[in-house]
Design a protein around this motif. Structure first.
Motif, PDB file in Angstrom:
ATOM      1  N   GLU A  95      -8.235   4.766   7.529  1.00  0.00           N
ATOM      2  CA  GLU A  95      -7.576   4.555   8.811  1.00  0.00           C
ATOM      3  C   GLU A  95      -6.547   5.641   9.115  1.00  0.00           C
ATOM      4  O   GLU A  95      -5.886   5.600  10.159  1.00  0.00           O
ATOM      5  N   ARG A  96      -6.384   6.572   8.177  1.00  0.00           N
ATOM      6  CA  ARG A  96      -5.478   7.714   8.342  1.00  0.00           C
ATOM      7  C   ARG A  96      -4.021   7.287   8.533  1.00  0.00           C
ATOM      8  O   ARG A  96      -3.279   7.859   9.347  1.00  0.00           O
ATOM      9  N   LEU A  97      -3.604   6.279   7.786  1.00  0.00           N
ATOM     10  CA  LEU A  97      -2.195   5.891   7.800  1.00  0.00           C
ATOM     11  C   LEU A  97      -1.374   6.964   7.094  1.00  0.00           C
ATOM     12  O   LEU A  97      -1.886   7.683   6.227  1.00  0.00           O
ATOM     13  N   PRO A  98      -0.080   7.079   7.409  1.00  0.00           N
ATOM     14  CA  PRO A  98       0.786   8.041   6.720  1.00  0.00           C
ATOM     15  C   PRO A  98       0.797   7.777   5.215  1.00  0.00           C
ATOM     16  O   PRO A  98       0.745   6.625   4.768  1.00  0.00           O
ATOM     17  N   ARG A  99       0.848   8.849   4.438  1.00  0.00           N
ATOM     18  CA  ARG A  99       0.796   8.745   2.983  1.00  0.00           C
ATOM     19  C   ARG A  99       1.901   7.828   2.441  1.00  0.00           C
ATOM     20  O   ARG A  99       1.666   7.031   1.522  1.00  0.00           O
ATOM     21  N   LEU A 111      -6.673  -7.439   0.885  1.00  0.00           N
ATOM     22  CA  LEU A 111      -5.396  -7.918   1.420  1.00  0.00           C
ATOM     23  C   LEU A 111      -4.519  -6.791   1.948  1.00  0.00           C
ATOM     24  O   LEU A 111      -3.731  -6.995   2.878  1.00  0.00           O
ATOM     25  N   VAL A 112      -4.640  -5.591   1.355  1.00  0.00           N
ATOM     26  CA  VAL A 112      -3.717  -4.514   1.716  1.00  0.00           C
ATOM     27  C   VAL A 112      -3.888  -4.083   3.170  1.00  0.00           C
ATOM     28  O   VAL A 112      -2.954  -3.552   3.784  1.00  0.00           O
ATOM     29  N   LYS A 113      -5.048  -4.357   3.749  1.00  0.00           N
ATOM     30  CA  LYS A 113      -5.271  -3.990   5.156  1.00  0.00           C
ATOM     31  C   LYS A 113      -4.690  -5.018   6.126  1.00  0.00           C
ATOM     32  O   LYS A 113      -4.726  -4.820   7.334  1.00  0.00           O
ATOM     33  N   ARG A 114      -4.182  -6.112   5.569  1.00  0.00           N
ATOM     34  CA  ARG A 114      -3.529  -7.162   6.363  1.00  0.00           C
ATOM     35  C   ARG A 114      -4.400  -7.655   7.519  1.00  0.00           C
ATOM     36  O   ARG A 114      -3.986  -7.647   8.691  1.00  0.00           O
ATOM     37  N   PRO A 115      -5.614  -8.107   7.221  1.00  0.00           N
ATOM     38  CA  PRO A 115      -6.493  -8.613   8.285  1.00  0.00           C
ATOM     39  C   PRO A 115      -5.994  -9.962   8.789  1.00  0.00           C
ATOM     40  O   PRO A 115      -5.291 -10.688   8.078  1.00  0.00           O
ATOM     41  N   ARG A 116      -6.359 -10.306  10.020  1.00  0.00           N
ATOM     42  CA  ARG A 116      -6.030 -11.637  10.523  1.00  0.00           C
ATOM     43  C   ARG A 116      -6.790 -12.692   9.751  1.00  0.00           C
ATOM     44  O   ARG A 116      -6.337 -13.832   9.603  1.00  0.00           O
ATOM     45  N   LEU A 117      -7.974 -12.317   9.264  1.00  0.00           N
ATOM     46  CA  LEU A 117      -8.877 -13.262   8.633  1.00  0.00           C
ATOM     47  C   LEU A 117      -9.534 -12.581   7.438  1.00  0.00           C
ATOM     48  O   LEU A 117     -10.090 -11.497   7.562  1.00  0.00           O
ATOM     49  N   LEU A 118      -9.447 -13.216   6.255  1.00  0.00           N
ATOM     50  CA  LEU A 118     -10.092 -12.676   5.062  1.00  0.00           C
ATOM     51  C   LEU A 118     -11.268 -13.579   4.693  1.00  0.00           C
ATOM     52  O   LEU A 118     -11.108 -14.777   4.494  1.00  0.00           O
TER      53      LEU A 118
END
Length: 377
Positions: free
Chosen positions: A113-117, A158-165
């Motif tokens: 997702e190219r989040l900051p390091r 979990l690290v992607k913090r989805p609304r639904l797992l």
């Protein structure tokens, strides 16, 4: 078939609305509707081939329904591809990258997702500490136990913090002891994360121990959606009664006040079935009261549902004893659980009674009235 009511609520996070999914001529999910609330631990439970995994993959976006809708926060997901849905699916195989370390496996989705390091490092460190993986950060999957690999897969989801797992048979690859530990761990993490979990499993004990509510599926159809306690104590169908826990299933004919069993008489049970129709009594072994009798006696009028039979097997299991009792008119023994050590032994005559408030009567879709209990499952 006696179909359950549509399971919908106004405040649902996820709404599955009359979804049907098929593979060619085979209908895998048949007109299923259900709601899942935010923060809920929800289970899709049923035998192999019941449609639970197909429904999960349809929610995730890997399958397209033939009809119906799936809405998250009131917005349809049908036109949203899987990789853009705020939903994450943890696969049964874990699908870890063998050439990457634990921390790199966990970070993979965030890097895509190219989040900051700095943000990636912070979130990976936080989830590893929560799940207990910090000391394994530099190891590769081959250097981990099955339970540790399961934790890595869970952390990556979990690290992607989805609304639904969504979790597809997440514990099936673990041995019994580790599986039981991870059931508690999953429940703890779900509460701590405040996230909505939907787990697919064929293991009733797993579903009963973790889920707030359970949808029981059979042959693509929703049989019953309820809390674990209600599914066990008040099953709505013969299938649910047999699939959830252990039960004596006795087939007979519905009366105004209960069910008549051939060769035995009437057992009282509250129900809404039409008198004269085929019905199945569901009697849990722990709800059978057992008392030794000195000599054969006749059965009662059914008000207390007392019947006399002969013990053909007695097994002591530590905190309880299980008795198999042969009753006149029944081709198979009825099972009773006594929650203490008992002096009752094989060959003893015993009186069995059932509290009408604990006996459940459900329709018998097979249309027979033999009075024969199925082997408890």
């Amino acid at each position: 078939m006696n179909r359950p009511p549509q399971q919908t609520t106004a405040e649902a996070l996820l709404r599955v609305d009359r979804v049907t999914a098929a593979y060619g001529s085979v209908t895998a999910v048949d007109d299923v509707s259900l709601d899942i609330a935010e923060g809920e631990f929800f289970a899709l439970l049923g035998p192999s081939g019941c449609g639970k995994t197909t429904l999960l993959r349809t929610i995730a976006g890997f399958e397209s329904p033939a009809s119906g809708d799936i809405r998250l926060d009131g917005v349809s997901l049908l036109d949203t591809p899987a990789h853009r849905r705020p939903v994450n699916l943890m696969f049964q195989s874990y699908a870890l990258f063998g050439h990457l370390s634990v921390e790199k496996n966990i970070a993979y989705g965030l890097e895509a997702e190219r989040l900051p390091r700095a943000a990636i490092s912070e979130r990976v460190s936080e989830i590893m500490e929560t799940i207990g993986l910090t000391e394994f950060a530099k190891r590769r999957p081959a250097q981990l136990s099955g339970g540790q690999r399961q934790r890595v897969a869970l952390a990556r989801a979990l690290v992607k913090r989805p609304r639904l797992l969504l979790l597809d048979e997440p514990l099936s690859a673990l041995d019994r002891k580790v599986r039981e530990e991870m059931q508690l761990e999953l429940k703890r993490l779900q509460h701590e994360a405040g996230m909505t979990f939907v787990v697919v499993t064929h293991d009733q004990e797993e579903a009963m121990s973790m889920a707030d509510r359970i949808a029981v599926l059979d042959r693509g159809r929703l049989e019953q959606l309820d809390t674990p306690q209600s599914l066990y104590e008040r099953p709505s169908s013969r299938f649910v009664a047999a699939f959830i826990g252990t039960a004596n299933l006795l087939d007979g004919e519905a009366t105004e006040h209960g069910v008549v069993l051939p060769g035995l008489g009437e057992v009282r049970a509250a129900h809404a079935l039409a008198a004269g129709g085929r019905a199945t009594l569901v009697i849990r072994p722990e709800d059978v009261a057992v008392a030794r009798v000195p000599e054969p006696q006749g059965s009662s009028d059914g008000a207390g549902a007392e019947f006399v039979g002969t013990v053909i097997d007695a097994t002591f299991l530590g905190g309880s004893s299980t008795l198999s009792v042969e009753l006149p008119g029944l081709a198979a023994p009825l099972r009773a659980t006594v929650h203490t050590a008992t002096s009752i032994r094989r060959g003893d005559r015993v009186a069995l009674s059932f509290d009408p408030a604990r006996v459940v009567a459900v329709p018998d879709p097979r249309g027979r009235a033999t009075g024969e209990p199925e082997a408890p499952q």
